[in-house]
Design an enzyme around this catalytic site. Structure first.
Site, PDB file in Angstrom:
ATOM      1  N   GLU A   1      13.264 -21.844 -39.876  1.00  0.00           N
ATOM      2  CA  GLU A   1      14.644 -22.169 -39.549  1.00  0.00           C
ATOM      3  C   GLU A   1      14.612 -23.048 -38.315  1.00  0.00           C
ATOM      4  OE1 GLU A   1      16.918 -20.324 -36.966  1.00  0.00           O
ATOM      5  OE2 GLU A   1      18.838 -20.970 -37.740  1.00  0.00           O
TER       6      GLU A   1
ATOM      7  N   ASP B   1      13.122 -17.086 -37.826  1.00  0.00           N
ATOM      8  CA  ASP B   1      14.362 -17.525 -37.189  1.00  0.00           C
ATOM      9  C   ASP B   1      14.062 -18.298 -35.902  1.00  0.00           C
ATOM     10  OD1 ASP B   1      17.325 -17.258 -37.050  1.00  0.00           O
ATOM     11  OD2 ASP B   1      16.854 -16.259 -35.168  1.00  0.00           O
TER      12      ASP B   1
END
Lengths: 546, 259
Positions: A246, A204
């Site tokens: 991401e 992330d």
């Protein structure tokens, strides 16, 4: 059905994204759990997906839907135990389904023991595990991500009387990767899960790992160095596992995260997603071709991951102001549908429940270069609840049948973590897995056949793409090629029937075979190939020299 | 509806690929090899700046091989992708189409207009403009001619210029008072080489049985304006700034003659 040995499995995968909490509740507490998810694996296997991407399931105060992790090596008690996870993992693997889990490297929750120690005193050994400052004036000009809720990237800590850096919510302090001890601690966490058997990590917010004065603190060389070191260790100790980035950036910026094939295995193609929606609304292929033509080549062992919708808002970061205004006007007329710089809606409501457009977009998703991700519930056309706040409207319980709580849980409805969708159009009484399994022409069964065709041809996952650019701009046509396989994809992006002449001189003599019905079409000759398509219709042709 | 045999097959094929549009601009390439590139660029800039969401097409009435050679007039359904999305700026969301109606010899103005009107009718354009392939054409002028028809439902949009006192003497002192007296409509520039109009007026004019008349073929612009006025359609004027004159041979222009 065991997992096949192939280190490039992520290139051929069809991924199903879900949150444990939303899928199936086995213990009637109103919250989905791993035991429930394990029960539903047969459904996912039947759908044809080959990998599951799990949203965060770690212990967390859940102030950011689990992306605020308070313990990296355990399972949130609501979702079960670590043993439950292991059982789930084994069951998934036995069905040929791999599992990708979330790993939030950039920050922790402010409830994480690391941060509690760090803030406890200026002399604590973990003080330098986070980014502290005596003032809030450092890294000026760095954009704020959550503009709706945050006013600064610095937050005051009354305990240690200093400021800490956070790129996301103020309760998510950023880890300090200038401290080698942080990297080693994070690697230990990754090893923990890899030893259990997970097949990959979705990392992330990777663009923000390192901060440097005078920069936007994004995509810095030092961040890439961190990624390269993780990849190096992964390749040595855990071959066949993968890293997914991401990074909500332009493709040219994301390209750097593939390195020379020595950083990420895969990364999301964020700008493509809104342009698919835009192209359908504009009835013009321009946005899609424009972004794909500006997408750089990536290393042989790397892959783009593409999606239509996910657990977040439909992000409009990677569009121009004009394009963002257009998207808002067309897809989020009610301002409640908007959040941050995006739209918090599911696929089916955005398409006004128009089956033809839902199919077209899924057809694009499955035939474009990259690994497709299906967001849970979109395969049955689930609706959303824009009044739930934050992005929770697209995270409602999975709709399994028309019984109590949509078959998600046997708890009292008031106890569910979120109400099930129950309106007249998208309500669980009408939209659910059971009903669609019984209906021969349901979206679910259509999705199964789509995924089945996709899985049968590697050209979709690994092939090159060449646009044909017919004069009719409402038609998007491209040829995918991989080794001996050639596929022609023709999409009518418009609401009306279209005729199109395709220049297929290069494939003269080939016979197009429609891939769903296996019907032969007339052989390609010297003249442009004339096709007519109904509204939002698309064709996939396998081209064979017969 | 256009006459069955009026439009060439090639043009029909191009129009089929364009489909329905919101805005249509017609421009003639006649004797304008040096300036047509600028004019087309100005029109496209206008679309990119003022009509980013609209479906648009430029209909170029070409005049044979000379135009083809300069390569500018080739029909295309795709605008070259020159924009860098990392540098957001003004741009069109959609494809800007160019279609070319090619004639073997330079067509008379009436034939060129007839072609543009037929295209507008077939593509169901809501607002249209006819523009000269002038070197001084600017994007805001293009928008000024299109906006009243597109946004305010005017059917005829005449230009209004700031002129030198010796410019446009015929228009100012003869044509304007006469047309105002006859039709009761204060349109100052009935004989202009640029004007805007609605799809409705385009259809109305297209269906008139006048296109073989010599006067219409030679000077159709005033006829179209008068058709709008006489049909009680909504007419307006739009200010385009200073009227620039093309360079002329000394003594051939009335302004020069009066100096």
């Amino acid at each position: 059905m065991a997992l096949q040995r192939d280190n490039l499995w992520y290139k051929d995968a069809v991924i199903y994204q879900l949150h444990v909490r939303t899928f199936c509740d086995s213990n009637a507490d109103g919250i989905g759990d791993f035991a429930g998810l394990t029960r539903r694996l047969d459904y996912l296997q039947g759908l044809g997906i080959t990998a599951i991407w799990l949203l965060p399931f770690y212990p967390s105060p859940l102030r950011d839907d689990g992306y605020d992790i308070a313990d990296y090596t355990s399972v949130h008690s609501s979702y079960g135990t670590l043993d439950d996870f292991k059982i789930f993992l084994e069951a998934a693997h036995s069905r040929g389904i791999r599992v990708i889990i979330e790993m939030v490297l950039n920050h922790t929750s402010d409830q994480h023991p690391w941060f509690k120690e760090s803030r406890s005193s200026h002399d604590n050994p973990k003080r330098e595990w986070y980014v502290w400052s005596e003032t809030d004036t450092g890294y000026q000009g760095v954009p704020i991500v959550f503009v709706d809720t945050e006013t600064s990237n610095w937050a005051w800590d009354p305990l240690s009387k200093s400021y800490y850096w956070h790129r996301f919510f103020s309760h998510q302090p950023d880890l300090n990767y200038d401290n080698p001890a942080v990297f080693e601690a994070v690697w230990e966490v990754m090893k923990f899960w890899l030893d259990i058997g997970v097949d990959g990590f979705r990392l992330d917010a990777v663009a923000f790992l390192v901060e440097r004065e005078g920069t936007l603190c994004e995509n810095l060389p030092e961040t890439h160095a961190v990624i390269r070191e993780i990849r190096k260790r992964l390749d040595i100790s855990y071959p066949g596992t993968m890293l997914l980035a991401e990074a909500n950036q332009w493709p040219a910026d994301v390209r750097a995260y593939f390195g020379d094939g020595d950083e990420f295995h895969a990364a999301f193609h964020f700008p493509l997603m809104p342009r698919m929606f835009m192209a359908v609304k504009l009835e013009d292929r321009k946005p899609i071709i424009e972004i794909l033509e500006q997408t750089p080549e990536i290393p042989e062992n790397a892959q783009w991951f593409i999606f239509l919708r996910n657990h977040d808002e439909l992000t409009l970061e990677m569009v121009t102001d004009i394009e963002r205004d257009y998207m808002y006007d067309e897809y989020a007329t009610d301002k409640t549908m908007r959040i941050n710089r995006g739209i918090r809606r599911r696929l089916a409501p955005m398409m006004n429940n128009d089956r033809r457009r839902i199919e077209l977009l899924n057809g694009l998703l499955m035939s474009m270069p990259g690994t497709p991700i299906v967001y849970y519930g979109d395969e049955i056309g689930m609706g959303d609840n824009i009044y739930l706040g934050d992005r929770n409207g697209v995270r409602t319980p999975m709709q399994w049948n028309s019984s109590l709580n949509a078959g998600f849980s046997s708890a009292d409805p008031e106890r569910l973590y979120a109400p099930v969708i129950s309106n007249a159009v998208y309500g669980f009484q009408a939209v659910n897995v059971d009903a669609q399994t019984r209906s021969e022409h349901s979206l679910l069964l259509w999705m199964k056949s789509l995924i089945k065709v996709r899985n049968a041809f590697r050209v979709f996952s690994r092939g090159t793409i060449q646009f044909l650019n017919p004069s009719n701009h409402r038609v998007l046509a491209y040829v995918r090629q991989f080794e001996g396989e050639t596929v022609l994809v023709v999409n009518n992006l418009s609401n009306s029937a279209q005729a199109v002449e395709l220049d297929v001189q290069r494939y003269k003599g080939y016979v197009p075979i429609e891939m769903f019905g296996r019907n032969l079409f007339p052989r390609f000759g010297n003249l442009p190939y004339l096709l007519t398509l109904g509204p939002y219709q698309f064709y996939w042709f396998q081209l064979r020299r017969l | 509806m256009a006459e069955d045999t009026f439009l060439a097959d090639d043009l029909l094929r191009q129009l089929m690929n364009v489909g329905e549009v919101d805005l249509l601009v017609g421009v003639s390439s006649r004797d304008a090899a040096d300036t047509i590139a600028h004019a087309l660029s100005a029109i496209e800039q206008s679309f990119q700046q003022y009509f980013v969401r609209q479906r648009v097409v430029i209909v170029i009435v070409g005049s044979g091989d000379k135009d083809k050679k300069n390569g500018l007039l080739e029909a295309t359904s795709s605008t070259p992708f020159t924009r860098n999305p990392r540098q957001p700026g003004i741009t069109s969301l959609r494809t800007i189409h160019r279609v070319t109606a090619d004639f073997s010899t330079p067509p008379p103005p009436g034939v060129a207009l007839h072609t543009v009107l037929a295209a507008a009718d077939l593509l169901r354009a809501r607002a249209c403009a006819v523009l000269p392939p002038a070197a001084n054409l600017n994007p805001s002028a293009v928008a000024s001619l299109l906006k009243p028809a597109y946004h305010e439902n005017f059917d005829f949009v005449a230009p209004l210029y700031k002129r030198h006192k010796f410019q446009g003497l015929l228009a100012r002192n003869l044509l304007y008072p006469m047309s105002r007296a006859v039709f009761g409509c204060a349109i100052r520039e009935l004989y202009s080489d640029e004007w805007g109009f609605s799809g409705r007026l385009a259809s109305l004019c297209l269906n008139q049985d006048v296109w073989q008349e010599q006067a219409i073929r030679a000077r159709p612009e005033a006829w179209m304006a008068i058709s709008a006025i006489a049909s009680d359609l909504r007419c307006c004027q739009t200010y385009l700034g200073e009227k620039s004159q093309p360079p002329t041979v000394a003594g051939s222009d009335i302004v020069d003659a009066l100096r």
